[in-house]
Design an enzyme around this catalytic site. Structure first.
Site, PDB file in Angstrom:
ATOM      1  N   ASP A 202     -11.848   3.987   8.575  1.00  0.00           N
ATOM      2  CA  ASP A 202     -12.843   3.118   8.083  1.00  0.00           C
ATOM      3  C   ASP A 202     -12.113   2.294   7.176  1.00  0.00           C
ATOM      4  O   ASP A 202     -11.882   2.369   5.913  1.00  0.00           O
ATOM      5  CB  ASP A 202     -13.720   4.343   7.222  1.00  0.00           C
ATOM      6  CG  ASP A 202     -14.888   3.729   6.786  1.00  0.00           C
ATOM      7  OD1 ASP A 202     -15.426   2.563   7.165  1.00  0.00           O
ATOM      8  OD2 ASP A 202     -15.140   3.873   5.465  1.00  0.00           O
TER       9      ASP A 202
ATOM     10  N   ASP B  35       0.337   5.077   2.260  1.00  0.00           N
ATOM     11  CA  ASP B  35      -0.039   3.900   2.772  1.00  0.00           C
ATOM     12  C   ASP B  35      -0.262   4.195   4.553  1.00  0.00           C
ATOM     13  O   ASP B  35       0.501   4.777   4.828  1.00  0.00           O
ATOM     14  CB  ASP B  35       0.957   2.791   2.569  1.00  0.00           C
ATOM     15  CG  ASP B  35       0.616   1.425   3.225  1.00  0.00           C
ATOM     16  OD1 ASP B  35      -0.263   1.324   4.122  1.00  0.00           O
ATOM     17  OD2 ASP B  35       1.363   0.673   2.751  1.00  0.00           O
TER      18      ASP B  35
ATOM     19  N   CYS C 246     -17.081  -2.569   7.169  1.00  0.00           N
ATOM     20  CA  CYS C 246     -18.615  -2.913   6.664  1.00  0.00           C
ATOM     21  C   CYS C 246     -18.533  -4.316   6.574  1.00  0.00           C
ATOM     22  O   CYS C 246     -19.073  -4.693   5.576  1.00  0.00           O
ATOM     23  CB  CYS C 246     -18.840  -2.135   5.611  1.00  0.00           C
ATOM     24  SG  CYS C 246     -17.848  -2.525   4.023  1.00  0.00           S
TER      25      CYS C 246
ATOM     26  N   ASP D  72      -5.899   8.310   1.303  1.00  0.00           N
ATOM     27  CA  ASP D  72      -5.984   6.866   0.837  1.00  0.00           C
ATOM     28  C   ASP D  72      -4.833   6.423  -0.148  1.00  0.00           C
ATOM     29  O   ASP D  72      -4.051   7.150  -0.665  1.00  0.00           O
ATOM     30  CB  ASP D  72      -7.368   6.985  -0.313  1.00  0.00           C
ATOM     31  CG  ASP D  72      -7.976   5.562  -0.230  1.00  0.00           C
ATOM     32  OD1 ASP D  72      -8.898   5.312   0.340  1.00  0.00           O
ATOM     33  OD2 ASP D  72      -7.495   4.695  -0.994  1.00  0.00           O
TER      34      ASP D  72
ATOM     35  N   ALA E 189      -9.783   7.128   3.280  1.00  0.00           N
ATOM     36  CA  ALA E 189     -10.999   8.072   3.135  1.00  0.00           C
ATOM     37  C   ALA E 189     -11.861   7.924   1.594  1.00  0.00           C
ATOM     38  O   ALA E 189     -12.974   8.351   1.585  1.00  0.00           O
ATOM     39  CB  ALA E 189     -10.598   9.574   3.104  1.00  0.00           C
ATOM     40  N   ALA E 190     -11.113   7.534   0.674  1.00  0.00           N
ATOM     41  CA  ALA E 190     -11.784   7.530  -0.794  1.00  0.00           C
ATOM     42  C   ALA E 190     -13.221   6.468  -0.548  1.00  0.00           C
ATOM     43  O   ALA E 190     -12.989   5.665  -0.123  1.00  0.00           O
ATOM     44  CB  ALA E 190     -10.928   7.100  -1.868  1.00  0.00           C
ATOM     45  N   PRO E 191     -13.994   6.966  -1.204  1.00  0.00           N
ATOM     46  CA  PRO E 191     -14.294   8.117  -2.252  1.00  0.00           C
ATOM     47  C   PRO E 191     -14.816   9.416  -1.420  1.00  0.00           C
ATOM     48  O   PRO E 191     -15.063  10.389  -2.021  1.00  0.00           O
ATOM     49  CB  PRO E 191     -15.173   7.842  -3.331  1.00  0.00           C
ATOM     50  CG  PRO E 191     -16.023   6.506  -2.475  1.00  0.00           C
ATOM     51  CD  PRO E 191     -15.085   6.086  -1.403  1.00  0.00           C
ATOM     52  N   GLY E 192     -14.745   9.406  -0.298  1.00  0.00           N
ATOM     53  CA  GLY E 192     -15.029  10.419   0.659  1.00  0.00           C
ATOM     54  C   GLY E 192     -16.247  10.702   1.416  1.00  0.00           C
ATOM     55  O   GLY E 192     -17.131  11.779   1.712  1.00  0.00           O
TER      56      GLY E 192
HETATM   57  C1  LIG Z   1     -13.913   1.512   3.402  1.00  0.00           C
HETATM   58  S1  LIG Z   1     -13.085   2.257   2.010  1.00  0.00           S
HETATM   59  C2  LIG Z   1     -13.205   3.567   2.567  1.00  0.00           C
HETATM   60  C3  LIG Z   1     -14.363   4.333   2.509  1.00  0.00           C
HETATM   61  C4  LIG Z   1     -14.448   5.927   2.897  1.00  0.00           C
HETATM   62  N1  LIG Z   1     -14.000   6.023   4.084  1.00  0.00           N
HETATM   63  C5  LIG Z   1     -15.696   6.479   2.537  1.00  0.00           C
HETATM   64  O1  LIG Z   1     -16.342   6.736   3.396  1.00  0.00           O
HETATM   65  O2  LIG Z   1     -15.924   6.812   1.521  1.00  0.00           O
HETATM   66  C6  LIG Z   1     -11.480   1.613   2.392  1.00  0.00           C
HETATM   67  C7  LIG Z   1     -10.322   2.431   1.572  1.00  0.00           C
HETATM   68  O3  LIG Z   1      -9.049   2.052   2.248  1.00  0.00           O
HETATM   69  C8  LIG Z   1      -8.202   2.301   1.203  1.00  0.00           C
HETATM   70  N2  LIG Z   1      -7.008   1.619   1.701  1.00  0.00           N
HETATM   71  C9  LIG Z   1      -6.522   0.182   1.505  1.00  0.00           C
HETATM   72  N3  LIG Z   1      -5.552  -0.070   2.038  1.00  0.00           N
HETATM   73  C10 LIG Z   1      -5.066   1.054   2.606  1.00  0.00           C
HETATM   74  C11 LIG Z   1      -3.869   1.533   3.280  1.00  0.00           C
HETATM   75  N4  LIG Z   1      -3.018   0.588   3.710  1.00  0.00           N
HETATM   76  N5  LIG Z   1      -3.721   2.661   3.491  1.00  0.00           N
HETATM   77  C12 LIG Z   1      -4.500   3.642   3.132  1.00  0.00           C
HETATM   78  N6  LIG Z   1      -5.782   3.435   2.647  1.00  0.00           N
HETATM   79  C13 LIG Z   1      -5.872   2.150   2.375  1.00  0.00           C
HETATM   80  C14 LIG Z   1      -8.900   1.805  -0.090  1.00  0.00           C
HETATM   81  O4  LIG Z   1      -8.197   2.378  -1.236  1.00  0.00           O
HETATM   82  C15 LIG Z   1     -10.413   2.168   0.252  1.00  0.00           C
HETATM   83  O5  LIG Z   1     -10.623   3.485  -0.411  1.00  0.00           O
END
Ligand SMILES: C[S@@+](CC[C@H](N)C(=O)[O-])C[C@H]1O[C@@H](n2cnc3c(N)ncnc32)[C@H](O)[C@@H]1O
Length: 759
Positions: free
Chosen positions: A350, A333, A403, A306, A283-286
């Site tokens: 995402d 995780d 993306c 996240d 989810a980060a940064p949201g």
């Molecule tokens: C595409 S970004 C998310 C963007 C977010 N959905 C938004 O709209 O702001 C991918 C995210 O996946 C997180 N991430 C990477 N590996 C992960 C895991 N194993 N479990 C959960 N989150 C993970 C990263 O820290 C990153 O913030």
């Protein structure tokens, strides 16, 4: 004519200067990156850059590396806008293969000479490269007509790869990867679009304001804007602004979010509803979390997770700024989240990806991302998508997005999910985008993949994105036929017959093989066939029939779906619910067929071992009962021939009725035709009483056979020669006793009899 010494010296001098400048710039950039680092309290928004950041996350997770990619954050501490997009330039400041650090004089001299000869001044001539690219594109467009020098197509493609690398400044891996997805002309368009800046876009936070009001206020502040697109009522695009968009009072008050247009789509596809339980797995940064909460109207429960605790700070900041109060932020995780969060109505994944759809926003990936990165991400994405499905309830929805434009991170991942979980792809109600691929190189994906959406920068003038929406049909893993077979055989090979339970549950579902989740090696086999007798032909027929019906149903459904689009909303909803039920039933049916198919393939080995288990049981029972039986044996033996006759008679009665007409014909024909030798022989063998014109020859033969067998068995038994026969015979007699006789049908009830036997 070559360059003079003086000219060469001048050229070397120039190169040296450029090198020094380059080094200076590089070290400035590093300083800037350090300043921009999130750890030092810079950007807490990051919603628009979130997608740029995501590409390293998978790796970071694996390698325990944290947040080195936060340099792309959009705002500094004071909310000053940091130019997010690099200036467009196809002119590389430094080619990826330049080895400017350790060059000695000789190298430099040679290089200077080469460059001079090419008419270049420190860099390849873009105009010349452009020309060469166009020439090759022209030749490739009509290869037979235009290629005159006898070179192969492949050699032109290789040359083109070199020029693309130099002209657009991509590494070889990426050019080659993109060449597998786009034809050369389309690839040029893709590369060109990655050099273009797109307008900044924002999303109105409808929990706090309305788009119209927001637009008016921003216009008053000197922002030149417009509505984003037809498919969104909350998006605005900003052409230019006198004020930093990420620092207006409205921004700080959470009236809007900086968010790319493509980033709206996964949430629109997810279609969150008020009062639901929803999970945003990465989810980060949201950016998307806050949009989901807004569509949930701040009701229900929204889990925003996240893996990176540091990135969660930005997530929490945004959740608070946007006035969201239905959100729980977690730090797991995603791959393990299915052990913590269950039964969600909807899940958004995402996923962390290579970011190869948003090169325009982060040109650094052109040089840094390689095929291995794509593969690493694809691996993580596969694990995450299964976990996302496992967090979702049966009947719920999972949206998968990246993306990136690579097939490995998109269609391939979704296809993997289709193969491993009971899910199907559904339409997303998104007008924008192209159909997902169903073919890629030598791979063939599930045709359903057409329902997924690819957003391509050169086609849709948006960041490259991929969105897929899955509906969960059933809990648990979808075990492939081969896996079922392998698991089963493994258990068998270990001679772990204790773990193979043969249960006759008297179900109508025929043979059903089920590998129970979480109980390794424990396989439940349910069957209502007698002693595992598998009627190959019958079962195959059944399976084919069901497949045909499935196909028909699918066609009907798609026709219906088209009709439904025209229906009013309420009607549509009711229709959808019925369809969900239908689909579920269909799926269960299909599953049982698949399993039946799988079992069918279990072959002799399984049958033998299953029989073994059964025999073992029988042995034990027999031992206990043996004494008893021996006492009753005499009695039973006397009943037996009568019972056998009765059985045969019943069969004959049934058969007689059915075959009466044909029998009549047969007899007439037989009477008319001259008898052949074989017939004559048979006629001679027949006992007197069978010379009845009403009976078929088969019947007569059968009767004789039964009688003979019965006599033989009685003899065998009486002589007590064969212990084995003895047991079988006793058992047979017992069954005869227990078999109820259906007077109406004149038949014994075989089904019930089987049940008695297995029990
Ligand atoms: C595409 S970004 C998310 C963007 C977010 N959905 C938004 O709209 O702001 C991918 C995210 O996946 C997180 N991430 C990477 N590996 C992960 C895991 N194993 N479990 C959960 N989150 C993970 C990263 O820290 C990153 O913030």
């Amino acid at each position: 004519m070559g360059p003079t010494k003086k000219e060469l010296k001048k050229q070397m001098e120039l190169l040296r200067k450029q090198q020094e400048e380059q080094e200076q710039e590089d070290s400035d950039e590093i300083d800037q990156e350090e300043e921009d680092d999130f750890e030092e309290g810079d950007d807490l928004d990051g919603q628009d850059i979130e997608d740029e950041e995501e590409h390293d996350d998978g790796e970071d997770l694996e390698e325990g590396d944290d947040d080195e990619d936060d340099e792309d954050e959009e705002l500094d501490e004071d909310g000053e806008e940091i130019p997010k997009l690099q200036p467009n330039s196809k002119l590389p400041r430094k080619l990826p293969n330049d080895k400017s650090d350790d060059e000695d004089e000789g190298d430099m001299e040679a290089k200077a000479k080469e460059q001079y000869m090419m008419g270049l001044k420190g860099q390849p001539d873009q105009a010349i490269l452009n020309m060469k690219i166009n020439d090759i594109l022209h030749i490739l467009s009509k290869f037979k007509e235009n290629s005159k020098d006898g070179r192969s197509r492949q050699s032109y493609l290789e040359e083109l790869t070199e020029y693309f690398m130099q002209y657009y400044n991509y590494n070889r891996d990426l050019v080659q990867l993109f060449m597998t997805m786009f034809n050369p002309n389309e690839l040029v368009q893709f590369f060109e679009s990655n050099e273009q800046q797109r307008p900044l876009t924002i999303r109105t936070n409808t929990l706090k304001t309305r788009r119209k009001e927001l637009a008016q206020i921003l216009i008053q502040r000197g922002v030149n804007l417009d509505s984003l697109a037809e498919w969104t009522k909350v998006g605005l695009k900003i052409y230019d602004s006198k004020v930093p968009i990420g620092a207006t009072p409205e921004y700080l008050a959470g009236h809007y979010m900086l968010q790319s247009a493509s980033s709206f789509l996964p949430v629109i596809a997810l279609a969150p509803q008020p009062n639901e339980k929803i999970l945003d797995m990465a989810a980060a940064p949201g950016g998307k979390t806050t949009y989901i909460a807004q569509l949930m109207k701040n009701t229900g429960v929204l889990f925003a997770n996240d893996v990176k605790a540091d990135r969660n700070k930005a997530l929490i900041f945004n959740v608070q700024r946007m006035g969201i109060n239905n959100c729980i932020v977690t730090n797991y995780d995603g791959r393990k989240l299915n052990k913590v969060i269950h039964n969600c109505d909807r899940v958004l994944l995402d996923a962390p990806c290579t970011g190869l759809g948003i090169i325009a926003r982060d040109p650094s990936v052109k040089a840094t991302k390689q095929l291995i990165d794509v593969q690493k991400h694809a691996h993580l994405q596969r694990e995450l998508i299964l976990s996302a499905i496992d967090c979702c309830k049966k009947g719920g929805y999972v949206v998968y997005s990246t993306c990136s434009v690579t097939v490995q991170e998109n269609e391939s991942v979704v296809d993997y999910a289709l193969k491993n979980r009971f899910v199907k792809l559904v339409d997303m109600g998104i007008e924008v985008g192209e159909e997902g691929y169903t073919k890629y190189q030598d791979k063939r994906f599930d045709p359903q993949l057409k329902k997924t959406r690819r957003i391509l920068p050169h086609v849709h003038n948006m960041d490259g994105f991929y969105v897929a929406k899955l509906k969960k049909l059933e809990n648990g893993p979808r075990v492939t036929k081969q896996e079922v077979v392998n698991d089963h055989l493994d258990a068998m090979e270990n001679e772990d017959v204790e773990n193979v339970n043969i249960n006759n549950k008297n179900k109508k579902s025929d043979h059903k093989l089920k590998v129970q989740k979480g109980q390794q090696g424990v396989i439940e086999v349910t069957a209502n066939g007698e002693d595992y007798d598998w009627n190959e032909e019958k079962e195959q027929e059944k399976i084919e029939k069901t497949e045909e019906t499935d196909q028909k149903e699918n066609e009907e459904q798609s026709k219906q779906a088209k009709k439904d689009q025209k229906k009013p909303k309420g009607e549509k909803k009711a229709q959808n619910e019925t369809q969900v039920k239908k689909q579920d039933n269909k799926q269960v049916k299909k599953e049982s067929n698949d399993q039946a198919n799988g079992e069918k393939k279990l072959s002799k080995k399984e049958k033998k071992l299953a029989q073994k288990a059964q025999e073992k049981k029988e042995k034990q029972n027999n031992q206990v009962k043996q004494q008893d039986e021996e006492e009753n044996v005499e009695e039973e033996v006397e009943e037996k021939p009568a019972a056998a006759k009765e059985q045969k008679q019943d069969k004959k009665n049934g058969q007689k009725k059915q075959n009466q007409k044909s029998e009549q014909k047969n007899t007439e024909q037989v009477a008319k035709q001259p008898l052949n030798k074989q017939q004559e022989k048979k006629e001679q063998q027949k006992p007197q009483k069978n010379n009845n014109a009403q009976k078929t020859e088969n019947e007569v033969e059968e009767e004789v056979e039964v009688e003979e067998k019965a006599e033989k068995k009685v003899k065998d038994f009486k002589g007590k020669n064969n212990n084995q026969n003895n047991k079988k015979f006793n058992k047979f007699n017992k069954h005869q006793k227990n078999r109820p006789f259906n007077k109406q049908q004149g038949k014994h009830q075989f089904q019930k009899n089987k049940k008695v036997k297995t029990e």
